[in-house]
Design a protein around this motif. Structure first.
Motif, PDB file in Angstrom:
ATOM      1  N   ALA A   1       0.831  -1.209   0.000  1.00 39.97           N
ATOM      2  CA  ALA A   1       0.000   0.000   0.000  1.00 39.97           C
ATOM      3  C   ALA A   1       0.855   1.244   0.000  1.00 39.97           C
ATOM      4  O   ALA A   1       0.514   2.249  -0.639  1.00 39.97           O
ATOM      5  N   ARG A   2       1.971   1.198   0.692  1.00 46.45           N
ATOM      6  CA  ARG A   2       2.844   2.370   0.735  1.00 46.45           C
ATOM      7  C   ARG A   2       3.625   2.546  -0.569  1.00 46.45           C
ATOM      8  O   ARG A   2       3.635   3.623  -1.169  1.00 46.45           O
ATOM      9  N   ASN A   3       4.309   1.500  -1.017  1.00 45.88           N
ATOM     10  CA  ASN A   3       5.271   1.634  -2.105  1.00 45.88           C
ATOM     11  C   ASN A   3       4.718   1.343  -3.483  1.00 45.88           C
ATOM     12  O   ASN A   3       5.325   1.735  -4.477  1.00 45.88           O
ATOM     13  N   GLY A   4       3.599   0.633  -3.580  1.00 47.22           N
ATOM     14  CA  GLY A   4       3.152   0.210  -4.894  1.00 47.22           C
ATOM     15  C   GLY A   4       4.235  -0.611  -5.564  1.00 47.22           C
ATOM     16  O   GLY A   4       4.779  -1.558  -4.986  1.00 47.22           O
ATOM     17  N   LEU A   5       4.584  -0.226  -6.780  1.00 45.55           N
ATOM     18  CA  LEU A   5       5.594  -0.940  -7.557  1.00 45.55           C
ATOM     19  C   LEU A   5       6.933  -0.226  -7.556  1.00 45.55           C
ATOM     20  O   LEU A   5       7.848  -0.602  -8.291  1.00 45.55           O
ATOM     21  N   ALA A   6       7.081   0.800  -6.707  1.00 49.15           N
ATOM     22  CA  ALA A   6       8.256   1.667  -6.781  1.00 49.15           C
ATOM     23  C   ALA A   6       9.488   1.079  -6.112  1.00 49.15           C
ATOM     24  O   ALA A   6      10.596   1.593  -6.303  1.00 49.15           O
ATOM     25  N   ALA A   7       9.326   0.028  -5.328  1.00 45.29           N
ATOM     26  CA  ALA A   7      10.475  -0.536  -4.611  1.00 45.29           C
ATOM     27  C   ALA A   7      10.416  -2.051  -4.692  1.00 45.29           C
ATOM     28  O   ALA A   7      10.230  -2.625  -5.757  1.00 45.29           O
ATOM     29  N   ASP A   8      10.539  -2.703  -3.545  1.00 47.03           N
ATOM     30  CA  ASP A   8      10.471  -4.154  -3.515  1.00 47.03           C
ATOM     31  C   ASP A   8       9.116  -4.609  -2.990  1.00 47.03           C
ATOM     32  O   ASP A   8       8.324  -3.815  -2.489  1.00 47.03           O
ATOM     33  N   LEU A   9       8.839  -5.889  -3.142  1.00 48.02           N
ATOM     34  CA  LEU A   9       7.606  -6.506  -2.666  1.00 48.02           C
ATOM     35  C   LEU A   9       7.933  -7.859  -2.065  1.00 48.02           C
ATOM     36  O   LEU A   9       8.991  -8.439  -2.356  1.00 48.02           O
ATOM     37  N   LEU A  10       7.033  -8.359  -1.249  1.00 48.03           N
ATOM     38  CA  LEU A  10       7.197  -9.708  -0.736  1.00 48.03           C
ATOM     39  C   LEU A  10       7.091 -10.703  -1.883  1.00 48.03           C
ATOM     40  O   LEU A  10       6.129 -10.676  -2.654  1.00 48.03           O
ATOM     41  N   ASP A  11       8.069 -11.581  -1.995  1.00 44.08           N
ATOM     42  CA  ASP A  11       8.065 -12.617  -3.018  1.00 44.08           C
ATOM     43  C   ASP A  11       7.361 -13.856  -2.452  1.00 44.08           C
ATOM     44  O   ASP A  11       7.874 -14.494  -1.528  1.00 44.08           O
ATOM     45  N   PRO A  12       6.180 -14.199  -2.971  1.00 41.03           N
ATOM     46  CA  PRO A  12       5.444 -15.347  -2.417  1.00 41.03           C
ATOM     47  C   PRO A  12       6.157 -16.681  -2.573  1.00 41.03           C
ATOM     48  O   PRO A  12       5.779 -17.654  -1.918  1.00 41.03           O
ATOM     49  N   ARG A  13       7.167 -16.727  -3.409  1.00 40.45           N
ATOM     50  CA  ARG A  13       7.848 -18.001  -3.623  1.00 40.45           C
ATOM     51  C   ARG A  13       8.695 -18.411  -2.416  1.00 40.45           C
ATOM     52  O   ARG A  13       8.903 -19.601  -2.188  1.00 40.45           O
ATOM     53  N   ASP A  14       9.178 -17.415  -1.647  1.00 44.10           N
ATOM     54  CA  ASP A  14      10.020 -17.773  -0.502  1.00 44.10           C
ATOM     55  C   ASP A  14       9.873 -16.824   0.687  1.00 44.10           C
ATOM     56  O   ASP A  14      10.539 -17.013   1.707  1.00 44.10           O
ATOM     57  N   GLY A  15       9.015 -15.811   0.580  1.00 38.55           N
ATOM     58  CA  GLY A  15       8.803 -14.904   1.689  1.00 38.55           C
ATOM     59  C   GLY A  15       9.852 -13.829   1.855  1.00 38.55           C
ATOM     60  O   GLY A  15       9.835 -13.098   2.854  1.00 38.55           O
ATOM     61  N   SER A  16      10.754 -13.676   0.884  1.00 38.50           N
ATOM     62  CA  SER A  16      11.778 -12.634   0.956  1.00 38.50           C
ATOM     63  C   SER A  16      11.274 -11.374   0.246  1.00 38.50           C
ATOM     64  O   SER A  16      10.275 -11.399  -0.477  1.00 38.50           O
ATOM     65  N   LEU A  17      11.987 -10.258   0.455  1.00 35.89           N
ATOM     66  CA  LEU A  17      11.710  -9.060  -0.332  1.00 35.89           C
ATOM     67  C   LEU A  17      12.515  -9.140  -1.621  1.00 35.89           C
ATOM     68  O   LEU A  17      13.703  -9.484  -1.619  1.00 35.89           O
ATOM     69  N   ALA A  18      11.859  -8.805  -2.730  1.00 33.51           N
ATOM     70  CA  ALA A  18      12.504  -8.883  -4.037  1.00 33.51           C
ATOM     71  C   ALA A  18      12.042  -7.713  -4.887  1.00 33.51           C
ATOM     72  O   ALA A  18      11.058  -7.035  -4.586  1.00 33.51           O
ATOM     73  N   ASP A  19      12.756  -7.473  -5.962  1.00 40.88           N
ATOM     74  CA  ASP A  19      12.397  -6.408  -6.892  1.00 40.88           C
ATOM     75  C   ASP A  19      10.949  -6.559  -7.345  1.00 40.88           C
ATOM     76  O   ASP A  19      10.515  -7.669  -7.692  1.00 40.88           O
ATOM     77  N   ALA A  20      10.212  -5.449  -7.340  1.00 40.24           N
ATOM     78  CA  ALA A  20       8.782  -5.507  -7.647  1.00 40.24           C
ATOM     79  C   ALA A  20       8.521  -6.129  -9.013  1.00 40.24           C
ATOM     80  O   ALA A  20       7.567  -6.908  -9.176  1.00 40.24           O
ATOM     81  N   ARG A  21       9.334  -5.804  -9.991  1.00 38.33           N
ATOM     82  CA  ARG A  21       9.109  -6.345 -11.331  1.00 38.33           C
ATOM     83  C   ARG A  21       9.253  -7.867 -11.349  1.00 38.33           C
ATOM     84  O   ARG A  21       8.491  -8.559 -12.023  1.00 38.33           O
TER      85      ARG A  21
END
Length: 364
Positions: free
Chosen positions: A280-300
């Protein structure tokens, strides 16, 4: 195996000069009901400045697009004739502080439980229904969708402003929603019986009066044989609404083993809740939670993983090319929040007004 989708879009009527909500939705609803019957259903919403359009049950994304585009054409024309604009935004740019809820028993009952929260609850969403075999299948789909909800919010975030101020969030609507008794991503349930037992226990607690006041962003529908995803802000254009609906359908099919795709890990509930706030804060401008392993990863990269997860269902329904085109545009030009900010920077209030009008033609 193919399945159906349904799309519900919420709109707000605004004064084009001030972008303050105008309480004339009942007039619009009455004027458009005959037209709406040809495309779907037109309904009242929580505030008299809002209305909702529900498509019919659709076999194809093309049917859904025709339905909501046809309604947007009629709604935009009615608004223009009446000196207003109709907008598909998660929140209006400004709100009228003295606004009262729509004068219907259900809305008055809901409002009675939420005190000062009510005045701020001028939220507009996109709700997507995907057909499932039964309630157990709906619960299984809800469980499987949970890890993907933050990235879906990031793609759809379209509410950066509140009371004329940039909030610093792409989806301030998602932050508003957290003030309800239940909110955000639901817990994992064993099956439909477990879901029913636990949700019945919630009734009477806080503002939860019935199943309709469960404010989770995914839930089994109480009225239809569907799973309903409610994480999305209302959208600026119909193509994005339908692309998001198609992605959800692809994920649901994958969850039922009816299509192949990338598998999500089991993510802890506190991490999922934080990831939704993060999106909600960052949208696609930074990283996001990667559902494959629960880490933060590049949004793209996370968006690409989302498309991989939905790939089989998208291909099954012939939606791959259309969805890819929309997602590529979002990655290139930004989600609705980014587009609103760009319009404000380039053209001030007039630029923002033009950008948020619910025109039938894509604003890309």
């Amino acid at each position: 195996m193919r399945t159906t989708i349904g799309v519900e879009e919420e709109f707000v009527l605004l004064d084009p000069e001030t972008l303050v909500p105008v309480e004339r939705a009942r007039e619009a609803q009455d004027a458009l009901r005959r037209t709406g019957d040809g495309f779907g259903r037109v309904m009242a919403e929580f505030f008299p400045s809002q209305l909702e359009f529900a498509s019919p049950v659709c076999e194809t994304a093309g049917q859904a697009l025709a339905s909501i585009t046809g309604f947007r054409e009629e709604l935009s024309a009615w608004a223009a004739e009446n000196g207003l604009i109709a907008c598909g935004v998660g929140l209006p740019y400004r709100v009228a502080q003295e606004a009262e809820v729509t004068d219907e028993p259900r809305y008055r009952e809901i409002a009675s439980h939420f005190g000062l929260i009510v005045r701020d609850h001028q939220l507009n969403g996109l709700h997507v229904h995907v057909g499932v075999a039964d309630r157990d299948a709906a619960v299984a789909a809800s469980n499987a969708l949970r890890p993907w909800l933050p990235v879906l919010l990031a793609l759809s975030a379209n509410s950066p402003y509140w009371n004329g101020v940039d909030t610093g969030f792409d989806s301030w609507r998602a932050i508003h929603s957290r003030r309800w008794t239940t909110h955000g991503i639901p817990p994992r349930f064993l099956d439909a019986a477990d879901y029913d037992r636990r949700t019945v226990a919630l009734r009477g607690v806080g503002g939860t009066s019935d199943a309709g006041t469960l404010n989770w962003v995914v839930r089994p529908s109480e009225r239809y044989p569907t799973v309903e995803v409610r994480v999305f802000d209302a959208q600026l254009d119909p193509e994005t609404s339908v692309a998001l609906a198609s992605i959800v359908r692809g994920l649901v099919l994958a969850s039922a083993g009816r299509a192949t795709g990338t598998q999500a890990a089991e993510i802890e509930p506190e991490l999922l809740d934080s990831a939704l706030w993060h999106a909600a804060r960052n949208g696609l401008a930074a990283d996001l939670l990667d559902p494959r392993d629960g880490s933060l990863a590049d949004a793209r990269a996370v968006v690409r993983a989302l498309l991989d997860a939905a790939a089989g269902g998208l291909a099954e329904h012939g939606d791959t090319a259309a969805v890819s085109a929309v997602v590529d545009r979002i990655l290139r030009e930004g989600n609705g929040a980014t587009r609103q900010r760009a319009a404000m920077t380039e053209g001030g209030m007039r630029g923002l007004t033009a950008a948020i009008s619910a025109d039938a033609v894509s604003t890309y």
